[in-house]
Design an enzyme around this catalytic site. Structure first.
Site, PDB file in Angstrom:
ATOM      1  CG  LEU A  84      -1.965  -1.161   1.199  1.00  0.00           C
ATOM      2  CD1 LEU A  84      -2.935  -1.011   2.354  1.00  0.00           C
ATOM      3  CD2 LEU A  84      -2.711  -1.266  -0.125  1.00  0.00           C
ATOM      4  CG  ASN A 101       0.761  -2.531  -8.124  1.00  0.00           C
ATOM      5  OD1 ASN A 101       0.726  -3.119  -7.048  1.00  0.00           O
ATOM      6  ND2 ASN A 101      -0.148  -1.631  -8.465  1.00  0.00           N
ATOM      7  CG  HIS A 103      -5.058  -0.751  -9.660  1.00  0.00           C
ATOM      8  ND1 HIS A 103      -4.795  -0.033  -8.514  1.00  0.00           N
ATOM      9  CD2 HIS A 103      -6.220  -0.257 -10.155  1.00  0.00           C
ATOM     10  CE1 HIS A 103      -5.742   0.879  -8.336  1.00  0.00           C
ATOM     11  NE2 HIS A 103      -6.626   0.756  -9.317  1.00  0.00           N
ATOM     12  CG  ASP A 144      -2.351   2.766  -9.383  1.00  0.00           C
ATOM     13  OD1 ASP A 144      -1.684   1.779  -9.052  1.00  0.00           O
ATOM     14  OD2 ASP A 144      -3.232   3.259  -8.648  1.00  0.00           O
TER      15      ASP A 144
END
Length: 195
Positions: A84, A101, A103, A144
Site C-alpha cells: 500500500l 504491481n 491493481h 498506477d
C-alpha cells in the site's frame, strides 16, 4: 532459477497464489517477502512456507542499504501484491522494469493515491460501471501509471456490493498474477523454460 521478491501489506492471498503456483515450477522461487506492517498476515504465510521475511519502515524503503540487500537476492522481479505504499523514485530507478504491481480495477480508471481494495470496488459501483477487472503493470515514479502488461475483465452485477465485486476480482488476480509472472520470466534472456 529466477528469484521473486514479494511486497505485501495484508493477509497475502496473492502472495499465497504465487507461492503455490511456483511451488513445483522449475522456473522461479519466492526468495523473500517484505511487508510494511508487523502484523500483516503475509508474514505468517512466509513463516509457514519457510520464506525469509522483512518488515520495513518508510526510511528503510528509501535507503541504499535496503536496495543493496535486495540486490543480494538477485531478483528477476519484485512483485507488489497488495503493497500500500508508493514506491520511492530511487527504488524505481534501482529496479527499473523489474517491479510489477496488480491493481484491482481497469487502469487508468480508478487508480491513484488511496485507490486500493474496498475503496476501488466502491468507486466502481458508485460510478455505475458495468465491468471491472484487474490490471498488472510495471511500476514507475507515478501511482498506477507504468506500462500495462495485462488486463482481465469481469462483469459488475446489479446486486453487487463492494465485497461481492472483490471476490470476483480476487478470482481474476489469483489466476492471472502467477501466470503473468511466469510469462514475464520466460521472456528474459536467462529463462530456462517457456510457457
Amino acid at each position: 532459477m529466477h528469484s521473486i521478491i514479494i511486497f505485501a501489506s495484508g493477509k497475502g492471498s496473492n502472495a499465497a497464489a504465487i507461492i503455490e503456483y511456483f511451488r513445483t515450477h522449475p522456473m522461479a522461487t519466492v526468495s523473500l517477502i517484505v511487508s510494511n506492517k508487523a502484523d500483516a498476515g503475509v508474514l505468517e504465510l512466509a513463516k509457514k512456507e519457510n520464506i525469509p521475511s522483512r518488515v520495513i519502515d518508510r526510511e528503510t524503503l528509501k535507503s541504499a542499504e535496503f536496495v543493496a540487500m535486495l540486490e543480494n537476492y538477485k531478483p528477476s522481479l519484485i512483485v507488489l501484491a497488495g503493497f500500500l505504499w508508493k514506491i520511492p523514485d530511487e527504488f524505481v530507478v534501482a529496479f527499473r522494469n523489474r517491479i510489477i504491481n496488480i491493481h484491482p480495477a481497469l487502469l487508468p480508471a480508478f487508480g491513484g493515491k488511496g485507490m486500493y481494495g474496498h475503496n476501488v470496488h466502491q468507486a466502481v459501483l458508485e460510478a455505475g460501471h458495468k465491468e471491472s477487472g484487474i490490471t498488472i503493470h510495471y511500476v514507475d515514479e507515478v501511482y498506477d501509471n507504468g506500462d500495462i502488461i495485462l488486463q482481465a475483465r469481469c462483469k459488475v452485477c446489479p446486486q453487487d456490493d463492494a465485497d461481492a465485486l472483490a471476490k470476483r476480482i480476487h478470482t481474476l488476480e489469483h489466476f492471472y498474477f502467477p501466470r503473468t509472472i511466469e510469462f514475464l520470466l520466460s521472456q528474459t534472456s536467462d529463462a530456462t523454460n517457456t510457457i
